[in-house]
Motif scaffolding. Structure first.
Motif, PDB file in Angstrom:
ATOM      1  N   ILE A 282       0.836  -1.212   0.000  1.00 47.94           N
ATOM      2  CA  ILE A 282       0.000   0.000   0.000  1.00 47.94           C
ATOM      3  C   ILE A 282       0.869   1.260   0.000  1.00 47.94           C
ATOM      4  O   ILE A 282       0.597   2.216  -0.730  1.00 47.94           O
ATOM      5  N   ALA A 283       1.925   1.266   0.817  1.00 46.37           N
ATOM      6  CA  ALA A 283       2.819   2.435   0.868  1.00 46.37           C
ATOM      7  C   ALA A 283       3.446   2.691  -0.498  1.00 46.37           C
ATOM      8  O   ALA A 283       3.545   3.843  -0.945  1.00 46.37           O
ATOM      9  N   TYR A 284       3.860   1.630  -1.168  1.00 44.90           N
ATOM     10  CA  TYR A 284       4.470   1.742  -2.499  1.00 44.90           C
ATOM     11  C   TYR A 284       3.454   2.247  -3.527  1.00 44.90           C
ATOM     12  O   TYR A 284       3.746   3.156  -4.313  1.00 44.90           O
ATOM     13  N   GLU A 285       2.267   1.692  -3.510  1.00 44.64           N
ATOM     14  CA  GLU A 285       1.231   2.086  -4.468  1.00 44.64           C
ATOM     15  C   GLU A 285       0.774   3.527  -4.259  1.00 44.64           C
ATOM     16  O   GLU A 285       0.329   4.181  -5.202  1.00 44.64           O
ATOM     17  N   ARG A 286       0.917   4.022  -3.049  1.00 47.12           N
ATOM     18  CA  ARG A 286       0.533   5.409  -2.774  1.00 47.12           C
ATOM     19  C   ARG A 286       1.715   6.372  -2.909  1.00 47.12           C
ATOM     20  O   ARG A 286       1.630   7.545  -2.561  1.00 47.12           O
ATOM     21  N   GLY A 287       2.820   5.866  -3.454  1.00 51.06           N
ATOM     22  CA  GLY A 287       3.976   6.716  -3.751  1.00 51.06           C
ATOM     23  C   GLY A 287       4.739   7.210  -2.545  1.00 51.06           C
ATOM     24  O   GLY A 287       5.392   8.259  -2.610  1.00 51.06           O
ATOM     25  N   LEU A 288       4.713   6.447  -1.463  1.00 52.35           N
ATOM     26  CA  LEU A 288       5.353   6.894  -0.227  1.00 52.35           C
ATOM     27  C   LEU A 288       6.750   6.310  -0.016  1.00 52.35           C
ATOM     28  O   LEU A 288       7.429   6.650   0.952  1.00 52.35           O
ATOM     29  N   GLY A 289       7.179   5.438  -0.923  1.00 49.42           N
ATOM     30  CA  GLY A 289       8.505   4.853  -0.780  1.00 49.42           C
ATOM     31  C   GLY A 289       8.734   3.762  -1.803  1.00 49.42           C
ATOM     32  O   GLY A 289       7.850   3.406  -2.576  1.00 49.42           O
ATOM     33  N   GLU A 290       9.941   3.211  -1.791  1.00 50.54           N
ATOM     34  CA  GLU A 290      10.366   2.228  -2.781  1.00 50.54           C
ATOM     35  C   GLU A 290      10.452   0.831  -2.172  1.00 50.54           C
ATOM     36  O   GLU A 290      10.850   0.667  -1.010  1.00 50.54           O
ATOM     37  N   ILE A 291      10.052  -0.184  -2.943  1.00 48.36           N
ATOM     38  CA  ILE A 291      10.175  -1.558  -2.462  1.00 48.36           C
ATOM     39  C   ILE A 291      10.986  -2.434  -3.417  1.00 48.36           C
ATOM     40  O   ILE A 291      11.271  -3.585  -3.102  1.00 48.36           O
ATOM     41  N   GLU A 292      11.367  -1.885  -4.572  1.00 46.96           N
ATOM     42  CA  GLU A 292      12.089  -2.695  -5.550  1.00 46.96           C
ATOM     43  C   GLU A 292      13.443  -2.114  -5.953  1.00 46.96           C
ATOM     44  O   GLU A 292      14.463  -2.799  -5.917  1.00 46.96           O
ATOM     45  N   ASP A 293      13.453  -0.852  -6.361  1.00 39.19           N
ATOM     46  CA  ASP A 293      14.669  -0.221  -6.893  1.00 39.19           C
ATOM     47  C   ASP A 293      15.553   0.255  -5.736  1.00 39.19           C
ATOM     48  O   ASP A 293      15.620   1.449  -5.434  1.00 39.19           O
TER      49      ASP A 293
END
Length: 392
Positions: free
Chosen positions: A254-265
């Protein structure tokens, strides 16, 4: 690409924390700024138990912030059912912080401020300790441990400790995941760094204590700290280390989808990621299922009485929480008096949302309506008004 560091402490926690911070690009704070270091002090368990953040890690961060030129303050509030004073005593946090040169803030005696959260998915308003809003920066300092609802409880979930105990049960009944990310979105600009204390982590977490909070588990010695400026990325690296795919954790997704941080790069510096599967108890998995039923509109009326017996009398039904949030009146801060351009309101805004214009302060779109600028104005030139009153 964001950077996250993994460092082995090898018996020297202070050196390990310092190295982790350096590898992650240091902490972005200016000299003289007040920095709130927020550990996990969920209950009255000793340092090194894997349930609470180690005082060694807390002390190391206090010294580091002080060396940078910041003013370190440390605070947290345990989960419902645990006495704050007993928690501070058993963890040894107050003594350790003061010895390291920092200031300990007793959140149970702190003033509270109710803020509105723009663009919230579930949590339209929340009551926070005032220190969280007046600090110039926040560092999330959780312990590396499993959790029967969220899989792991790390930097993002650790921010829930900035709210009062009754607010946390509201976040749970609203579904937990979106409300936590709503809270994070409201204070994201303040959260400048995260460091996970993995000196001793905890697996097989199970509910216990005055109420059924996650306060028992099996300690696991990891001798590791994980750090970075993007706490979503920090939690993601920790998830991989625990043998969990970041996208499978709802909080991170959810944090990633809402543009609040990175989970891959993510560029990982220091040690290599070596997956370590943290064990979950059968009862923990059952509790996770119970949480899904409790947060369901259909099932909540039936499951609520049971949950209230397990988690204590402060637990509210889903309908009562939704009704309370529906009654939140959208408001804005407006200029109602004569402004002499002193700039105090600009300095008081914890999210940097106020600028001085020719006719007075200009309130930006990210206003949380925390009222700190209204209270700080020496001429009482600012006030809060309902949106419909402003538009009329």
């Amino acid at each position: 690409m964001v950077v996250v560091s993994i460092v082995k402490t090898n018996g020297n926690v202070e050196a390990g924390v310092k190295k982790a911070v350096e590898l992650a690009g240091d902490i972005d704070i200016d000299s003289g700024e007040t920095v709130l270091i927020k550990p996990n002090l969920s209950c009255a368990k000793p340092s090194g138990s894997g349930i609470v953040t180690s005082v060694e890690v807390i002390s190391a961060m206090v010294k580091l912030v002080k060396d940078i030129g910041g003013k370190p303050i440390v605070g947290d509030l345990p989960i419902a059912g645990w006495d704050p004073q007993e928690t501070y005593k058993i963890t040894g946090v107050k003594k350790a912080v003061e010895k390291a040169g920092g200031q300990f803030v007793d959140f149970s005696k702190d003033e509270t401020v109710t803020i509105q959260i723009p663009d919230a998915v579930k949590l339209r308003s929340v009551k926070l300790v005032r220190t969280a809003l007046t600090a110039d920066a926040i560092i999330s300092l959780p312990v590396f441990k499993a959790h029967f609802f969220t899989g792991l409880t790390l930097c993002i979930k650790n921010l829930k400790g900035l709210t009062l105990q009754d607010q946390r049960t509201k976040m749970h009944v609203l579904g937990l995941y979106d409300p936590i990310i709503d809270l994070f979105s409201a204070i994201k600009n303040k959260v400048v760094f995260g460091l996970i204390d993995g000196t001793v982590g905890c697996e097989s977490i199970r509910p216990s204590g005055p109420y059924y909070g996650p306060t028992e588990g099996k300690p696991i010695k990891l001798d590791t700290v994980i750090a970075g400026k993007d706490i979503v990325a920090v939690d993601s690296v920790a998830a991989v280390t625990a043998g969990i795919k970041p996208k499978s954790m709802k909080l991170l997704k959810i944090a990633y989808e809402r543009g609040l941080g990175e989970i891959e790069d993510i560029e990982v510096r220091g040690e290599r990621v070596k997956p370590l599967k943290l064990k979950q108890t059968l009862f923990g998995r059952i509790m996770g299922g119970l949480n899904s039923l409790w947060t369901s509109k259909i099932a909540n009326p039936v499951t609520h009485p049971l949950v209230k017996r397990l988690f204590g009398p402060q637990v509210q039904s889903l309908r009562s929480v939704e009704k309370e949030l529906e009654e939140v009146v959208p408001s804005k801060i407006v200029l109602v008096g004569e402004c002499d351009s002193c700039g105090i309101c600009v300095e008081s805004c914890g999210i940097g949302n106020i600028k001085l214009g020719k006719k007075g302060p200009i309130i930006g779109e990210k206003c949380l309506v925390c009222l700190i600028c209204v209270e700080a104005c020496p001429k009482s030139a600012l006030a809060v008004k309902r949106v419909e009153e402003v538009s009329a």
